[in-house]
Design a protein around this motif. Sequence first.
Motif, mmCIF file in Angstrom:
data_model
loop_
_atom_site.group_PDB
_atom_site.id
_atom_site.type_symbol
_atom_site.label_atom_id
_atom_site.label_comp_id
_atom_site.label_asym_id
_atom_site.label_seq_id
_atom_site.Cartn_x
_atom_site.Cartn_y
_atom_site.Cartn_z
ATOM 1 N N SER A 66 -3.882 -0.281 -2.619
ATOM 2 C CA SER A 66 -5.313 -0.298 -2.289
ATOM 3 C C SER A 66 -5.716 -1.553 -1.519
ATOM 4 O O SER A 66 -6.752 -1.575 -0.851
ATOM 5 C CB SER A 66 -6.144 -0.185 -3.573
ATOM 6 N N GLU A 67 -4.902 -2.611 -1.596
ATOM 7 C CA GLU A 67 -5.213 -3.867 -0.921
ATOM 8 C C GLU A 67 -4.398 -4.102 0.342
ATOM 9 O O GLU A 67 -4.717 -4.989 1.144
ATOM 10 C CB GLU A 67 -4.960 -5.045 -1.876
ATOM 11 N N CYS A 68 -3.320 -3.338 0.544
ATOM 12 C CA CYS A 68 -2.402 -3.632 1.647
ATOM 13 C C CYS A 68 -3.064 -3.372 3.005
ATOM 14 O O CYS A 68 -4.058 -2.643 3.100
ATOM 15 C CB CYS A 68 -1.117 -2.824 1.506
ATOM 16 N N ASP A 69 -2.505 -3.975 4.052
ATOM 17 C CA ASP A 69 -3.039 -3.723 5.405
ATOM 18 C C ASP A 69 -2.148 -2.781 6.211
ATOM 19 O O ASP A 69 -2.509 -2.339 7.296
ATOM 20 C CB ASP A 69 -3.281 -5.034 6.153
ATOM 21 N N LEU A 70 -0.962 -2.458 5.672
ATOM 22 C CA LEU A 70 -0.089 -1.467 6.295
ATOM 23 C C LEU A 70 0.678 -0.747 5.187
ATOM 24 O O LEU A 70 1.399 -1.373 4.415
ATOM 25 C CB LEU A 70 0.909 -2.107 7.265
ATOM 26 N N LEU A 71 0.509 0.572 5.123
ATOM 27 C CA LEU A 71 1.258 1.386 4.180
ATOM 28 C C LEU A 71 2.309 2.168 4.957
ATOM 29 O O LEU A 71 1.980 2.911 5.886
ATOM 30 C CB LEU A 71 0.327 2.344 3.431
ATOM 31 N N ILE A 72 3.559 1.992 4.568
ATOM 32 C CA ILE A 72 4.674 2.624 5.269
ATOM 33 C C ILE A 72 5.219 3.733 4.381
ATOM 34 O O ILE A 72 5.854 3.463 3.356
ATOM 35 C CB ILE A 72 5.780 1.600 5.588
ATOM 36 N N ALA A 73 4.940 4.970 4.740
ATOM 37 C CA ALA A 73 5.354 6.125 3.937
ATOM 38 C C ALA A 73 6.690 6.651 4.445
ATOM 39 O O ALA A 73 6.805 7.078 5.594
ATOM 40 C CB ALA A 73 4.295 7.216 3.996
ATOM 41 N N LEU A 74 7.693 6.628 3.577
ATOM 42 C CA LEU A 74 9.049 7.042 3.950
ATOM 43 C C LEU A 74 9.396 8.347 3.240
ATOM 44 O O LEU A 74 9.701 8.369 2.048
ATOM 45 C CB LEU A 74 10.058 5.955 3.555
ATOM 46 N N GLY A 75 9.298 9.459 3.957
ATOM 47 C CA GLY A 75 9.664 10.753 3.389
ATOM 48 C C GLY A 75 8.778 11.167 2.240
ATOM 49 O O GLY A 75 9.260 11.722 1.248
ATOM 50 N N ALA A 76 7.485 10.909 2.354
ATOM 51 C CA ALA A 76 6.524 11.272 1.315
ATOM 52 C C ALA A 76 5.435 12.151 1.921
ATOM 53 O O ALA A 76 5.114 12.017 3.103
ATOM 54 C CB ALA A 76 5.915 10.015 0.694
ATOM 55 N N ARG A 77 4.837 13.015 1.089
ATOM 56 C CA ARG A 77 3.882 13.985 1.635
ATOM 57 C C ARG A 77 2.448 13.723 1.197
ATOM 58 O O ARG A 77 1.574 14.562 1.399
ATOM 59 C CB ARG A 77 4.298 15.408 1.281
ATOM 60 N N PHE A 78 2.183 12.586 0.559
ATOM 61 C CA PHE A 78 0.821 12.230 0.137
ATOM 62 C C PHE A 78 0.197 13.330 -0.722
ATOM 63 O O PHE A 78 -0.883 13.838 -0.427
ATOM 64 C CB PHE A 78 -0.066 11.960 1.357
ATOM 65 N N SER A 79 0.871 13.696 -1.796
ATOM 66 C CA SER A 79 0.341 14.744 -2.669
ATOM 67 C C SER A 79 -0.891 14.245 -3.407
ATOM 68 O O SER A 79 -1.148 13.039 -3.507
ATOM 69 C CB SER A 79 1.403 15.170 -3.695
ATOM 70 N N ASP A 80 -1.648 15.186 -3.935
ATOM 71 C CA ASP A 80 -2.897 14.834 -4.614
ATOM 72 C C ASP A 80 -2.662 13.939 -5.823
ATOM 73 O O ASP A 80 -3.505 13.096 -6.151
ATOM 74 C CB ASP A 80 -3.645 16.104 -5.037
ATOM 75 N N ARG A 81 -1.542 14.100 -6.521
ATOM 76 C CA ARG A 81 -1.257 13.270 -7.694
ATOM 77 C C ARG A 81 -0.935 11.831 -7.305
ATOM 78 O O ARG A 81 -1.008 10.931 -8.139
ATOM 79 C CB ARG A 81 -0.096 13.872 -8.500
#
Length: 562
Positions: free
Chosen positions: A266-281
């Motif tokens: 919640s505080e970061c300035d760059l989120l690096i998503a590696l093979g993730a689908r941003f599910s609701d959970r």
Amino acid sequence: MQLTGAEIIVECLKEQGVDTVFGYPGGTILNVYDALYKHQREIFHVLTSHEQGAAHAADGYARATGKVGVCLATSGPGATNLVTGIATAYMDSIPMVAITANVTLPMLGKDSFQEVDIAGVTMPITKHGYIVKDVSILADTLRKAFRIAASGRPGPVLVDVTKDVTAALYEYTPKEPEKPEWVKKYNEEEVEQALKLLTRAKKPYIFVGGGAVLSGASGQVREFAAKMDAPVCDTLMGKGAFDGHNPLYTGMIGMHGTKTSNLGVSECDLLIALGARFSDRVVGNVKKFASNAKILHIDIDAAEINKNVRADASLVGDLKDILNTINSRLPQLSHEEWTSHIKEYMEKYPLKYDDSVLSCPYVIEELDRITGGDAIITTDVGQHQMWAAQYYHYTKPRTFISSGGLGTMGYGLGACIGAKMGKPDKICVNIAGDGCFRMNMNELATASRYNIPVIQVVINNHVLGMVRQWQTLFYDHRYSQTVLADKVDFCKVAEGLGCMAIRVTQKEEVAPAIEKAIAAGGPVLIECVIPEDDKVFPMVSPGAAISEVFDGDDLAGENAAQ
């Protein structure tokens, strides 16, 4: 050479390197089982207690080995009993080929005995589905099924074969299996854009999903994290892709993620998503998710980009390949102030539980200690699943096997059997709640039939724990249909199904029980009786931002203030 369709199926399985299949016979698939009988020294068939168990076992085999899992079922109810297992594999992108037999071609569409359009039923939950009505296309269809299941974003493929095709003769010519395919969809401009974001970030956070496991990118993820000098969190499916003992690791993110991961993202300035689908959970309130950050999303499936969370930059392709490219061009970075801040969160908000009584977290910590973190852990779904994700330190990929996307109760025991068949040298443990265990506990008979040395841990709190937790927190303690205070004796059930059974009611009994189970050389059930009101913390309320994560201390403070 001329072979029957059933023999062609077996030869194609051998072509693909299949050595183990899971299934249950019936009338329409008898020809295939007759062919398997003749090749039983080359392909070992595990007769499960239920077709759903066969699908889960094929899924667990695939997750543990990285190979395509195979399950078999007859027509009608046999085929439909596979559906939950197929959907489970689909939601978690697991490579599986489900082979079913159907009524003969002249009987199709006439509501014949045990006829069902299984290809139609499974269309939304498979990568592809085939109905084979002509023996001349049977071999090539099976080859396509294996290639599709393993290529790109993996997933299940259904091949339904009419019974007359399994009996028909046709010329069979062996072929070398084709390698799985993935398409490189990113370009140099996108790589440059990603590198700019990575090198300019002051507070980067790495978010590891199941794609890191599926692509075999664990080594590349670890190198990337070290070069970035950035904290790392993971999803349920991403467990083991990053070493759980690494100082940069902050635990799981999301509804039952750690406070550190949820607050840090919640505080970061760059989120690096590696093979993730941003599910609701994981995301919680989408509008408030990582609201201070730019997002770099790397995934093999273009459909996932911008589907749930808007990305500022993306790369579509195989994660292992992309990280090799990025790692070769990324300079060594330092974010000492940021990582120190995250470490302060870790010290301030450690995972904790009441250690004065027997609890699931204690059982899992003992399991971790005794196995040296080197077991394959499968789970069912609920509180025990979250505790298994929180308190066991996964250091290698393919060692945590659980139903993430579909949340399938009854999944774990079949998956554990499949994992053990694929990795016979590994200690394989299934952790289940008493509610989940009831659903497919008949698979203990499968384990005892073949003397498969799996360990079934039942966390028995005599309630549907996760649902009860929600009823406590959000439904004013109205425990509608979640109390399981009946007379079922799981130890007697296990013994009746041919397994050793141990009941644990005190903390000091846990370690001896685990050690005895490991040494037993056969299937063992350990029933651990815990309090009914134990809760999984931290937690994020449904619809809330993940920054609003709370734990038992927060609840106690709120109650005291009222």
